[in-house]
Design a protein around this motif. Structure first.
Motif, short mmCIF file in Angstrom:
data_model
loop_
_atom_site.label_atom_id
_atom_site.label_comp_id
_atom_site.label_asym_id
_atom_site.label_seq_id
_atom_site.Cartn_x
_atom_site.Cartn_y
_atom_site.Cartn_z
N ASP A 103 -4.70 1.63 -6.09
CA ASP A 103 -3.44 1.23 -6.71
C ASP A 103 -3.17 -0.24 -6.47
O ASP A 103 -2.82 -0.99 -7.39
N TYR A 104 -3.34 -0.58 -5.23
CA TYR A 104 -3.07 -1.97 -4.83
C TYR A 104 -3.95 -2.94 -5.58
O TYR A 104 -3.50 -3.94 -6.14
N ASN A 105 -5.23 -2.60 -5.63
CA ASN A 105 -6.18 -3.47 -6.31
C ASN A 105 -5.85 -3.63 -7.78
O ASN A 105 -5.90 -4.72 -8.33
N GLU A 106 -5.50 -2.48 -8.39
CA GLU A 106 -5.17 -2.53 -9.81
C GLU A 106 -3.96 -3.40 -10.06
O GLU A 106 -3.90 -4.18 -11.01
N HIS A 131 -6.98 5.85 -2.32
CA HIS A 131 -6.02 6.00 -3.40
C HIS A 131 -5.07 4.81 -3.45
O HIS A 131 -4.87 4.19 -4.49
N TYR A 132 -4.51 4.50 -2.25
CA TYR A 132 -3.57 3.39 -2.23
C TYR A 132 -4.26 2.05 -2.43
O TYR A 132 -3.70 1.15 -3.04
N TYR A 133 -5.46 1.99 -1.92
CA TYR A 133 -6.21 0.74 -2.06
C TYR A 133 -6.48 0.46 -3.53
O TYR A 133 -6.36 -0.66 -4.01
N GLU A 161 -10.27 12.88 4.86
CA GLU A 161 -8.98 13.00 4.20
C GLU A 161 -8.23 11.68 4.24
O GLU A 161 -7.66 11.22 3.25
N ALA A 162 -8.24 11.07 5.44
CA ALA A 162 -7.58 9.79 5.60
C ALA A 162 -8.18 8.75 4.65
O ALA A 162 -7.46 7.98 4.02
N GLU A 163 -9.48 8.80 4.54
CA GLU A 163 -10.15 7.82 3.69
C GLU A 163 -9.75 7.99 2.23
O GLU A 163 -9.55 7.02 1.50
N LEU A 164 -9.58 9.27 1.82
CA LEU A 164 -9.15 9.55 0.45
C LEU A 164 -7.79 8.93 0.17
O LEU A 164 -7.58 8.29 -0.86
N ILE A 165 -6.88 9.14 1.14
CA ILE A 165 -5.53 8.58 0.98
C ILE A 165 -5.60 7.06 0.91
O ILE A 165 -5.03 6.43 0.03
N TYR A 166 -6.37 6.54 1.85
CA TYR A 166 -6.50 5.08 1.90
C TYR A 166 -7.04 4.54 0.59
O TYR A 166 -6.53 3.58 0.00
N PHE A 209 1.16 3.81 2.73
CA PHE A 209 1.99 3.27 1.66
C PHE A 209 2.75 2.05 2.13
O PHE A 209 2.76 1.01 1.47
N GLU A 210 3.37 2.21 3.32
CA GLU A 210 4.15 1.09 3.84
C GLU A 210 3.27 -0.13 4.10
O GLU A 210 3.66 -1.26 3.84
#
Lengths: 205, 511
Positions: free
Chosen positions: B237-240, B233-235, B226-231, B189-190
């Motif tokens: 959001d960021y892209n949108e 998700h944020y990616y 799991e890490a990839e899923l989190i990534y 996130f950060e």
């Protein structure tokens, strides 16, 4: 107008006219030309059938001033084309119109003063006047006296359209019941034909 | 606690030439590098001067796990078995150094069994590896794992505390999977927040953050998926977010561009209108005295047209408008061209204009140029009647034209009640007929008419278009005259001022 009138019959007549003209049978061609004009006139919109030559002769039709003014332009042009191409422009309605128009422009002619000694210059020009020794007189030739030859003056033929008039009219004009021949020229009919031709020319142009 | 074993291998066989030794060393390196887990190992070459040449005689490297060490020994043994060369091996386990020189494979077998026992490495190290293995397979220490490890620790002779410390050391700060997950999420996130800020201040293309975060996940001991899923998700959001922002920017930019273009268009339209007006006034100047501009003016107009960026079609339409405005319109419902009539009238060529009037009327009637009759004259449309009348009256200042003739007829209506006589009187008033006498009807040939402005009111245009012949005498029929008057009354209303007051005692039949 011509589309309906230009039946096979008329086409045949036109090719017959061309044939006569190329054989230089000017007299027969003149007769046929007048016949065709009269048949076109008798072929009124109400009467669909084109009358035969015999019918035309039987009814002793002739081309009056008002009739001349309504002759179909396409037919006049077609007849004129035949005469012109056969005579090299020497005979035909166009040749007559040309002579007439030149006279209108150059000679002031007052029909009110028309008399024995002052015929319309057109008659003299096309050689329709009876020849008298001293001076031209407003008397036209008998039809049979006309020159059926290319040596005749320009516009000499076709002439029968003008010559064929009712006997009574001929008599009134000082003739001998022989049609237009041997009587004074009728300026109204001549002018009507010339006016008709010039109007038809405007349509073509 | 040293976790590595330093291995030094030196070929000492005296039966081999220098070249053979170099070749053997090379084969040895390749052989060992082929082993599982050894591809990253760095091999140091050991050189020695033999016969005054410095040549490779051996290698030195480190092995960091029991498994690797075991496979290395196994490979070395196999080599000796197939190719017994006198070789010196030196193994250093922290303080302990073990040197063997042999050409027999059996001599290494003993070493292998020693390794098998696990005693070559310190017990802590072996335990450490076990814990690491557990964590890498399950990502945290489950109950079973802890109990299992406890047993292993006891077997290795570790105390409870030692085992516990090692557990903690391996597990790191984030022990459970949930903690790892949360931590990874926080970092991701950060990272993206930072990235977003960067993007706002500097517009560089977004760099792929995944390799860095993947490393973090690995170090944390978080499953990659799991890490990839989190990534992701944020990616996402960021892209949108980025997409939305850029869309907003685009929308704003296009809106600005649109309003700018609109203003530009308006300006251009204004400019074009101005140019058109300028061109129009130039046309007016060029055509005030002539219907068609002179050759000189035409050249000027052409130049002006090009300077003002006016198309040829537009210029023509402007010229036509100006011409119609200055010299009278030539509208026709019958598709007749009245421009020649206008030219002739402009030249005051009255007789020719009269002949042209006949031509245009007969063309408009479209009856094989047959003279108009009482019936056919009705077909002349009001537009054409107005055009012909407009041209004649414009160039004769109202003296000629249908309206003038209409007025003359109205005047006759006031004084003559008899229809027939009125028509005859009308012709006389127009100057188309002289006073008749006993033997003379009074009609003159057409060319005797007065083609000049001195002619009587309404003398022109003649109605020759209704006559079968003209040169003997110009005499339109009474029937046609009555029909034409009626038609003119239907087409054109006379202005009240121009119309003499009608006497109700004499109602007109033709009006």
């Amino acid at each position: 107008m011509l589309a309906s009138a230009m039946t096979t019959d008329l086409e045949e007549s036109l090719s017959e006219l061309s044939l006569l003209l190329y054989e230089e049978d000017w007299k027969a061609a003149d007769r046929l030309t007048t016949d065709l004009l009269l048949r076109a006139v008798a072929h009124s919109p109400g009467n669909s059938a084109i009358p035969s030559r015999e019918e035309v002769q039987r009814h002793r039709l002739h081309l009056a001033t008002e009739t001349l003014a309504t002759l179909p332009c396409p037919l006049l042009n077609a007849l004129d084309d035949c005469w012109q191409s056969a005579s090299g422009g020497h005979f035909g309605f166009s040749a007559q119109l040309q002579v007439y128009a030149d006279i209108l422009e150059t000679v002031a002619f007052d029909p009110a003063l028309r008399n024995w000694s002052m015929p319309h210059p057109f008659f003299e020009e096309v050689g329709w006047l009876m020849l008298f020794p001293l001076r031209p007189v407003g008397f036209l030739k008998f039809y049979s006296w006309l020159d059926f030859d290319l040596d005749a003056p320009m516009g000499h033929l076709p002439a029968l359209w003008y010559w064929r008039v009712p006997r009574l009219a001929s008599l009134q004009m000082g003739g001998f019941l022989t049609g237009q021949g041997a009587c004074f020229g009728d300026l109204s009919r001549l002018d009507a034909m010339m006016l008709r031709l010039s109007r038809c020319h405007q349509l073509g142009g | 606690m040293a976790k590595e074993v330093i291995v030094l291998i030196k070929i000492v066989d005296s039966g081999l030439t220098n070249d053979d030794v170099v070749g053997e060393v090379q084969y040895l390196i390749e052989d060992l590098r082929d082993l599982d887990g050894m591809s990253q190992t760095r091999f140091y070459v050991v050189n020695e001067i033999r016969d005054s040449d410095e040549i490779r005689v051996g290698i030195r490297f480190e092995v960091s796990s029991t498994e690797n060490f075991r496979s290395v020994i196994k490979r070395l043994r196999d080599r000796l078995f197939y190719n017994p060369i006198e070789t010196r091996f030196l193994f250093q386990f922290s303080d302990l150094k073990l040197q063997i020189q042999t050409h027999k494979a059996e001599d290494l077998i003993g070493l292998m069994s020693a390794i098998q026992s696990g005693y070559l490495f310190p017990p802590q190290y072996n335990y450490f590896l076990e814990v690491e293995k557990c964590i890498h397979t399950h990502y945290h220490l489950s109950n079973v794992d802890i109990n299992n490890l406890k047993l292993i620790g006891q077997r290795l002779g570790l105390t409870q505390e030692q085992a516990h410390d090692l557990n903690d050391e391996v597990a790191g700060k984030y022990k459970t999977r949930e903690e790892k997950h949360n931590y990874f999420e926080k970092i991701t996130f950060e990272e993206f927040m930072y990235f977003r800020r960067m993007r706002e201040s500097y517009s560089f293309a977004s760099k792929d953050r995944w390799p860095m975060l993947e490393e973090l996940a690995e170090n944390l001991g978080l499953p990659k998926s799991e890490a990839e899923l989190i990534y992701k998700h944020y990616y996402k959001d960021y892209n949108e977010d980025i997409k939305l922002k850029s869309e907003q920017q685009l929308a704003k930019a296009s809106q600005e561009a649109e309003s700018k273009a609109k203003a530009e268009r308006q300006k251009q339209a204004q400019q074009a209108q101005e140019w058109r007006d300028q061109y129009r006034s130039l046309c007016r100047e060029a055509m005030t005295s002539n219907i068609y501009p002179s050759e000189y003016d035409q050249g000027r107009l052409d130049q002006a047209r090009r300077l003002r960026n006016i198309s040829v079609d537009e210029a023509i339409s402007i010229e036509v408008e100006v011409r119609d405005e200055l010299h009278g319109g030539i509208q026709s419902a019958a598709g007749v061209d009245y421009s020649r009539l206008r030219n002739l009238l402009h030249q005051q060529a009255w007789q020719e204009a009269d002949m042209e009037t006949e031509a245009v009327i007969l063309k408009a009637l479209d009856r094989d140029m047959q003279p108009a009759t009482a019936a056919t004259v009705q077909r002349l449309s009001a537009v054409d009647v107005a055009t012909i009348d407009g041209l004649w009256s414009r160039y004769s200042s109202g003296r000629f034209g249908f309206k003038a003739q209409q007025q003359v007829y109205r005047a006759q209506q006031q004084i003559q009640q008899d229809d027939r006589q009125r028509l005859l009187d009308f012709q006389q008033a127009l100057g188309w007929r002289e006073a008749p006498s006993l033997l003379y009807q009074g009609y003159r040939p057409y060319h005797d008419l007065n083609f000049s402005l001195e002619a009587p009111q309404g003398h022109l245009p003649t109605w020759r278009w209704s006559c079968p012949s003209l040169s003997d005498r110009y005499k339109p029929s009474l029937e046609v005259i009555a029909a034409v008057i009626q038609h003119l009354n239907g087409c054109m209303l006379l202005e009240a001022a121009a119309t003499p007051a009608l006497d109700p005692a004499f109602p007109t039949q033709l009006a």
